[in-house]
Design an enzyme around this catalytic site. Structure first.
Site, short mmCIF file in Angstrom:
data_model
loop_
_atom_site.label_atom_id
_atom_site.label_comp_id
_atom_site.label_asym_id
_atom_site.label_seq_id
_atom_site.Cartn_x
_atom_site.Cartn_y
_atom_site.Cartn_z
N SER A 333 0.89 -1.07 -0.17
CA SER A 333 -0.28 0.05 0.09
C SER A 333 0.75 1.28 0.10
O SER A 333 0.38 2.11 -0.77
CB SER A 333 -0.87 0.00 1.20
OG SER A 333 -2.09 -0.98 1.04
N GLY A 405 -5.77 -3.92 -7.80
CA GLY A 405 -7.02 -3.11 -7.70
C GLY A 405 -6.69 -2.02 -7.12
O GLY A 405 -7.58 -0.82 -7.32
N SER A 478 -13.15 0.94 3.26
CA SER A 478 -12.48 0.57 2.11
C SER A 478 -11.47 1.61 2.14
O SER A 478 -12.01 2.95 1.71
CB SER A 478 -13.07 0.49 0.83
OG SER A 478 -12.14 0.58 -0.11
N ASP A 626 -6.58 -7.99 4.73
CA ASP A 626 -5.74 -9.08 3.78
C ASP A 626 -5.28 -10.30 4.33
O ASP A 626 -4.57 -11.00 3.69
CB ASP A 626 -4.64 -8.06 3.36
CG ASP A 626 -5.18 -6.97 2.26
OD1 ASP A 626 -6.10 -7.15 1.62
OD2 ASP A 626 -4.35 -5.96 1.89
N ARG A 657 -12.34 -14.91 -1.42
CA ARG A 657 -11.46 -15.41 -0.76
C ARG A 657 -12.04 -16.25 0.54
O ARG A 657 -11.48 -17.21 0.87
CB ARG A 657 -10.88 -14.37 0.10
CG ARG A 657 -9.62 -13.69 -0.67
CD ARG A 657 -8.78 -12.91 -0.17
NE ARG A 657 -7.67 -12.59 -0.84
CZ ARG A 657 -6.82 -11.39 -0.86
NH1 ARG A 657 -6.87 -10.65 0.14
NH2 ARG A 657 -5.82 -11.26 -1.77
N ARG A 698 -2.38 -14.33 -2.15
CA ARG A 698 -2.58 -14.75 -0.75
C ARG A 698 -3.26 -15.89 -0.54
O ARG A 698 -2.88 -16.61 0.40
CB ARG A 698 -3.39 -13.68 0.03
CG ARG A 698 -2.52 -12.10 -0.19
CD ARG A 698 -3.03 -11.19 1.03
NE ARG A 698 -2.84 -9.67 0.46
CZ ARG A 698 -1.83 -9.21 0.50
NH1 ARG A 698 -0.71 -9.96 1.13
NH2 ARG A 698 -1.43 -7.85 0.13
#
Ligand code: S3P
Length: 746
Positions: A333, A405, A478, A626, A657, A698
């Site tokens: 990030s 993304g 978000s 995450d 996920r 991941r």
């Protein structure tokens, strides 16, 4: 994708006639003859010696000197004569009764051959399939025929509007038998692409050698022309006649690409003349990455193709215990944001610890495409020559963001306020992800954003809009949406305010302040006003806690482990994984806590323990968003039941996920039950087996970690995207004691 090779037992055609027995025609004939898919292969050539050798070398079954005789009873006729001779051969074929024979060719330019075919073939045009194998060798003649010449080489077919599909299929299958990668495109596109990638470089190589040779009649200077000159001009050794033919055949497309290149060359000349080092550095750094990028494509390690490339399988051996000290790569990030803000700043920003993973590199490339000069990355160091908030330039084409993304959503905010249009695309996974969460509020600010169906990529953002500030309540927690709107707010009239339902990572706010831009944060509310400037700074990117998480879980579940993870970012909006593991009984100590460049960091010491199942507090979900794939592995190893709720966001990450982790865990014999917004996992024994990474980095890494407690090996499919966030994952695993490797490599 390459189809399975057709076995010798499957005949595709009766009689194949190959006209012209040079390297290409000979190799085509030989390869197909050896494969057994033609009942007979007949060669035609004007040269008696070539005909003799073709039979002697087993290239064909028999040869004819006369085209009409050879073509009697032909099912497929392959024209492999020099490109300017195609006209003559086509004219003769037009006079023969060929029944339903398929005609195809190998000419390096397609426009001229197709024009001639249209002129002379009449009705029979529907049986004509123009083609071009992109393969060759320095050798020539039938004696150089090589049955494997086209293997893993591209063959472009350029069918016409009225080409009959069975004709196209036959030609397509013949090339696939030779293990070529067949692609279809229009004649015009083929000629443009080849003019740019093949014809122009040959013209330059021939031209440069001749120009130097003319000026230095005794050729003395060539004694000093080593490395660069030799590499650049290797192709000037190609066959002059063939190239003369190609330039006459592909005149228009070559002229177009040459003119564009001439103006780029003039710009370079001007930069040298003006001593404009910035311009030169821009061209050279962009060219260097572009070249590395297409080299990996050519080597089939394409980062753009990671989703489609051959399945990369990780094989993880059961058991193990971790020890040592490692530093995982830089925070993803923060790396993205360092490029974005560094590019928009005034002055030169130096970044250290930058994550050289594909996602952050996609952001970096996007800014290069928009005219920002960026040096590196080299060992995590990047130098960004900022252009200011209003200095971006239109990119030359759509911006490709791979799997990322974060790149697409944050860039949307910035691009909404630029004076130019931009289209952003991504890989198969990114193309399925929801973008209305950014498109809708941006539209409220006055942006013009077009999405694909159901709000999915590609995104096209129209330039030249005046944005007005927005006071927006985020419908979901978000950081990407929050950051997108704050970045748009840098340009919007008034004060932009975002309120989030739960705290999410605040790297954007912190880094904006680091660049000297005022951002107010008050509990769940962040706001800023446009009109300021960003001042270049130094950024030290801490190690990514999301990457460290795999080792935090790994060392926790493997009895007897003790591992130190150095310099990990412990921003309180990211430390949910530590809190959750501690609630499960994890032993994680924070040592040497300090702050670097506005972000808190620490060394994390983690020891193996017996974990217990818990109900995960919902307020921790956004702080560990995450890390759930690997936390599910921790839950599978824990005693008792773990319940996760309030995590529906996991269904719209790089994969769903919740579902893919549940599928994988069940395949390994773990009891678990996915729910709409979470999962229930019963800890117990993990078996071995086959699981799928679904192109999600991941997931692949989480199942690698599971092997520590598995009773048998775990094979994990579709792991190529691990390189998006953690390029050296396997080597760090080997260093600390997780026994996972690419299948087939130790
Ligand atoms: C990120 C925010 C999170 C996270 C992603 C990176 C960021 O996404 O999952 O990996 O850098 O802002 P959301 O904002 O969609 O939760």
């Amino acid at each position: 994708m390459v189809e399975a090779v057709v076995k010798a037992a499957d005949p595709i055609v009766g009689r194949l006639v190959v006209v012209g027995l040079g390297l290409i025609g000979g190799s085509f004939a030989k390869g197909l003859r050896e494969s057994g898919v033609c009942r007979e292969v007949v060669g035609v050539d004007l040269d008696a010696e070539s005909r003799r050798q073709a039979v002697a070398l087993g290239v064909v079954d028999r040869c004819e000197a006369d085209l009409a005789v050879a073509c009697v009873g032909a099912d497929v006729i392959q024209l492999a004569v020099p490109i300017l001779a195609m006209e003559k051969v086509l004219a003769v074929l037009a006079t023969l009764d060929l029944g339903r024979a398929v005609i195809t060719d190998v000419g390096s330019a397609k426009g001229n051959v197709v024009r001639e075919a249209q002129r002379v073939l009449g009705q029979r045009l529907a049986r004509f399939v123009p083609g071009h194998p992109i393969a060759g060798s320095e050798q020539s003649g039938v004696e150089a025929s090589n049955a494997a010449l086209f293997r893993r080489h591209k063959v472009i077919l350029t069918p016409l509007a009225n080409t009959e599909s069975d004709a196209l299929q036959v030609v397509d299958r013949l090339w696939r038998v030779l293990e070529a990668d067949v692609e279809h495109m229009t004649v015009e596109r083929h000629d443009e692409v080849l003019a740019a990638t093949s014809h122009l470089p040959h013209l330059l190589a021939f031209g440069l050698v001749d120009s130097l040779a003319k000026r230095n009649e005794n050729l003395e200077i060539f004694r000093y022309a080593a490395g660069g000159f030799r590499d650049f001009t290797r192709i000037a050794g190609s066959d002059p006649i063939m190239w003369h033919d190609i330039f006459l055949a592909n005149r228009e497309a070559v002229l177009r690409t040459l003119d564009t290149f001439r103006s780029d060359l003039d710009a370079l000349r001007d930069a040298v003349d003006a001593g404009d080092g910035h311009q030169l550095l821009g061209v050279f750094t962009r060219a260097k990455v572009a070249r590395e990028h297409f080299s990996t494509i050519l080597a089939r390690r394409a980062y753009v193709d990671a989703m489609n490339a051959n399945d990369l399988i990780f094989l993880a051996q059961p058991g193990g215990r971790l020890s040592g000290r490692i530093r995982v790569p830089g925070d993803k990030s923060i790396s993205h944001r360092s490029i974005m803000l560094g590019s928009l700043a005034e002055g030169t920003t130096e970044v250290e610890g930058f994550l050289e993973g594909e996602d952050a590199l996609a952001t970096l490339q996007a800014f290069r495409d928009m005219g920002v000069v960026i040096e590196g990355p080299h060992h995590g160091r990047v130098t960004i020559h900022g252009v200011g908030l209003h200095g971006l330039k239109p990119p030359p084409g759509p911006i490709y963001l791979g799997n990322s993304g974060t790149s697409m959503r944050l860039l949307s905010g910035l691009l909404a306020a630029q004076p130019f249009d931009v289209t952003m695309t991504g890989d198969a996974s990114l193309s399925k992800r929801p973008m209305n969460r950014v498109a809708n509020p941006l539209r409220e600010m006055g942006a013009v954003v077009e999405t694909g169906p159901e709000g999915r990529p590609p995104l096209t953002i129209r330039g030249g809009q005046t944005l007005k500030a927005l006071d927006y309540k985020l419908p979901m927690a978000s950081a990407q949406v929050k950051s997108c709107l704050l970045l748009a707010g840098l340009y919007a009239q008034g004060r932009t305010t975002v309120t989030e339902p739960a705290p999410t990572r605040d790297h954007t706010e912190r880094m904006l302040r680091g660049f000297g831009y005022a951002v107010d944060s008050n509990g769940p509310v962040a706001s800023l006003t446009s009109g300021g400037t960003l001042r270049a700074t130094r950024i030290e990117v801490p190690a990514d806690i999301s990457s460290a998480a795999f080792f935090l879980v790994a060392a926790s579940i493997a009895e007897g482990s003790e591992l130190v993870l150095e310099h990990v970012g412990i921003n309180p909006t990211r430390t949910g994984v530590i809190d959750i593991l501690r609630l499960m009984g994890g032993d994680i100590a924070l040592e040497n806590q300090r702050e670097v460049g506005g972000e808190p960091v620490a060394d994390l010491r983690v020891r193996g323990v017996k974990l217990k199942g818990i109900e995960i507090p919902e307020e921790l979900v956004p702080l560990a968003i995450d890390e759930f794939p690997v936390l599910f592995v921790a839950a599978a190893c824990a005693e008792g039941r773990t319940v996760l709720r309030g995590a529906e966001e996991l269904r719209v990450k790089e994969s769903d996920r919740i579902q893919v982790m549940a599928d994988g865990l069940i395949a390994l014999g773990v009891k678990c039950e996915p729910t709409p917004d979470g999962i229930v996992i019963e800890g117990g024994i993990i078996g071995g087996g086959e699981v799928h990474g679904h192109g999600d980095h991941r997931i692949a890494m989480a199942f690698s970690v599971a092997s520590l407690r598995a009773t048998a090996p775990i094979r994990i499919h579709d792991c190529a995207n691990v390189a998006t966030s953690f390029p050296n994952f396997l080597s760090l695993c080997a260093e600390v004691g997780i026994r996972v490797a690419e299948e087939g490599k130790s």
